[in-house]
Scaffold this motif. Structure first.
Motif, PDB file in Angstrom:
ATOM      1  N   ASP A  66    -112.023  63.264   9.144  1.00  0.00           N
ATOM      2  CA  ASP A  66    -110.794  62.714   8.556  1.00  0.00           C
ATOM      3  C   ASP A  66    -110.978  61.255   8.154  1.00  0.00           C
ATOM      4  O   ASP A  66    -110.519  60.826   7.099  1.00  0.00           O
ATOM      5  CB  ASP A  66    -109.629  62.818   9.541  1.00  0.00           C
ATOM      6  CG  ASP A  66    -109.184  64.256   9.753  1.00  0.00           C
ATOM      7  OD1 ASP A  66    -109.463  65.106   8.875  1.00  0.00           O
ATOM      8  OD2 ASP A  66    -108.545  64.531  10.789  1.00  0.00           O
ATOM      9  N   LEU A  67    -111.654  60.482   8.992  1.00  0.00           N
ATOM     10  CA  LEU A  67    -111.903  59.080   8.670  1.00  0.00           C
ATOM     11  C   LEU A  67    -112.798  58.968   7.437  1.00  0.00           C
ATOM     12  O   LEU A  67    -112.539  58.157   6.540  1.00  0.00           O
ATOM     13  CB  LEU A  67    -112.544  58.353   9.851  1.00  0.00           C
ATOM     14  CG  LEU A  67    -112.908  56.885   9.597  1.00  0.00           C
ATOM     15  CD1 LEU A  67    -111.684  56.066   9.218  1.00  0.00           C
ATOM     16  CD2 LEU A  67    -113.601  56.302  10.811  1.00  0.00           C
ATOM     17  N   ILE A  68    -113.808  59.790   7.367  1.00  0.00           N
ATOM     18  CA  ILE A  68    -114.704  59.782   6.204  1.00  0.00           C
ATOM     19  C   ILE A  68    -113.921  60.103   4.941  1.00  0.00           C
ATOM     20  O   ILE A  68    -114.064  59.429   3.916  1.00  0.00           O
ATOM     21  CB  ILE A  68    -115.866  60.781   6.404  1.00  0.00           C
ATOM     22  CG1 ILE A  68    -116.767  60.313   7.546  1.00  0.00           C
ATOM     23  CG2 ILE A  68    -116.654  60.957   5.111  1.00  0.00           C
ATOM     24  CD1 ILE A  68    -117.808  61.312   7.972  1.00  0.00           C
ATOM     25  N   GLN A  69    -113.065  61.099   5.002  1.00  0.00           N
ATOM     26  CA  GLN A  69    -112.265  61.489   3.840  1.00  0.00           C
ATOM     27  C   GLN A  69    -111.313  60.371   3.438  1.00  0.00           C
ATOM     28  O   GLN A  69    -111.153  60.076   2.254  1.00  0.00           O
ATOM     29  CB  GLN A  69    -111.493  62.784   4.128  1.00  0.00           C
ATOM     30  CG  GLN A  69    -110.795  63.346   2.923  1.00  0.00           C
ATOM     31  CD  GLN A  69    -111.753  63.661   1.784  1.00  0.00           C
ATOM     32  OE1 GLN A  69    -112.864  64.133   1.997  1.00  0.00           O
ATOM     33  NE2 GLN A  69    -111.336  63.386   0.565  1.00  0.00           N
ATOM     34  N   THR A  70    -110.696  59.716   4.404  1.00  0.00           N
ATOM     35  CA  THR A  70    -109.785  58.613   4.120  1.00  0.00           C
ATOM     36  C   THR A  70    -110.506  57.478   3.408  1.00  0.00           C
ATOM     37  O   THR A  70    -110.006  56.912   2.441  1.00  0.00           O
ATOM     38  CB  THR A  70    -109.128  58.093   5.420  1.00  0.00           C
ATOM     39  OG1 THR A  70    -108.424  59.172   6.043  1.00  0.00           O
ATOM     40  CG2 THR A  70    -108.174  56.957   5.145  1.00  0.00           C
ATOM     41  N   ILE A  71    -111.689  57.161   3.877  1.00  0.00           N
ATOM     42  CA  ILE A  71    -112.471  56.086   3.255  1.00  0.00           C
ATOM     43  C   ILE A  71    -112.837  56.472   1.830  1.00  0.00           C
ATOM     44  O   ILE A  71    -112.712  55.650   0.908  1.00  0.00           O
ATOM     45  CB  ILE A  71    -113.723  55.777   4.088  1.00  0.00           C
ATOM     46  CG1 ILE A  71    -113.319  55.140   5.425  1.00  0.00           C
ATOM     47  CG2 ILE A  71    -114.684  54.869   3.317  1.00  0.00           C
ATOM     48  CD1 ILE A  71    -114.451  54.998   6.426  1.00  0.00           C
ATOM     49  N   GLU A  73    -111.260  58.457  -0.179  1.00  0.00           N
ATOM     50  CA  GLU A  73    -110.062  58.421  -1.004  1.00  0.00           C
ATOM     51  C   GLU A  73    -109.699  56.981  -1.377  1.00  0.00           C
ATOM     52  O   GLU A  73    -109.294  56.709  -2.504  1.00  0.00           O
ATOM     53  CB  GLU A  73    -108.895  59.103  -0.291  1.00  0.00           C
ATOM     54  CG  GLU A  73    -109.042  60.598  -0.221  1.00  0.00           C
ATOM     55  CD  GLU A  73    -108.019  61.264   0.683  1.00  0.00           C
ATOM     56  OE1 GLU A  73    -107.145  60.574   1.252  1.00  0.00           O
ATOM     57  OE2 GLU A  73    -108.096  62.510   0.830  1.00  0.00           O
ATOM     58  N   ARG A  74    -109.836  56.068  -0.463  1.00  0.00           N
ATOM     59  CA  ARG A  74    -109.504  54.666  -0.741  1.00  0.00           C
ATOM     60  C   ARG A  74    -110.515  54.042  -1.706  1.00  0.00           C
ATOM     61  O   ARG A  74    -110.151  53.197  -2.511  1.00  0.00           O
ATOM     62  CB  ARG A  74    -109.461  53.872   0.548  1.00  0.00           C
ATOM     63  CG  ARG A  74    -108.242  54.221   1.362  1.00  0.00           C
ATOM     64  CD  ARG A  74    -108.078  53.314   2.518  1.00  0.00           C
ATOM     65  NE  ARG A  74    -106.892  53.707   3.273  1.00  0.00           N
ATOM     66  CZ  ARG A  74    -106.520  53.133   4.384  1.00  0.00           C
ATOM     67  NH1 ARG A  74    -107.218  52.136   4.881  1.00  0.00           N
ATOM     68  NH2 ARG A  74    -105.433  53.535   5.004  1.00  0.00           N
TER      69      ARG A  74
END
Length: 77
Positions: A66-71, A73-74
């Motif tokens: 989830d953290l990887i995906q959030t990064i 996306e940003r």
């Protein structure tokens, strides 16, 4: 002062070598110097050992998907 600049220049070339950013002709010059100059060889081996320690000896905390995906996306924004 000139000797200090030479040492700094040599250290910089060694760093570039390990970062794979040193041009090929300069790589050959550096490797020749490492083979023939004990001080240069010591600096080279110290840098190699330090990078090996960082690469292999430091435990990395796993990161959630989830953290990887959030990064990602940003970054796209």
């Amino acid at each position: 002062m000139e000797e200090r600049e030479q040492v700094q220049n040599l250290r910089h070339k060694i760093e570039l070598y390990f970062d794979k950013a040193l041009p090929e002709n300069e790589q050959q010059d550096l490797l020749h110097k490492v083979k023939t100059d004990p001080d240069c060889s010591e600096m080279f081996n110290n840098e190699k050992s330090f990078r090996d320690l960082i690469k292999n000896g430091v435990k990395r905390t796993p990161v959630s998907p989830d953290l990887i995906q959030t990064i990602k996306e940003r970054i796209r924004l």
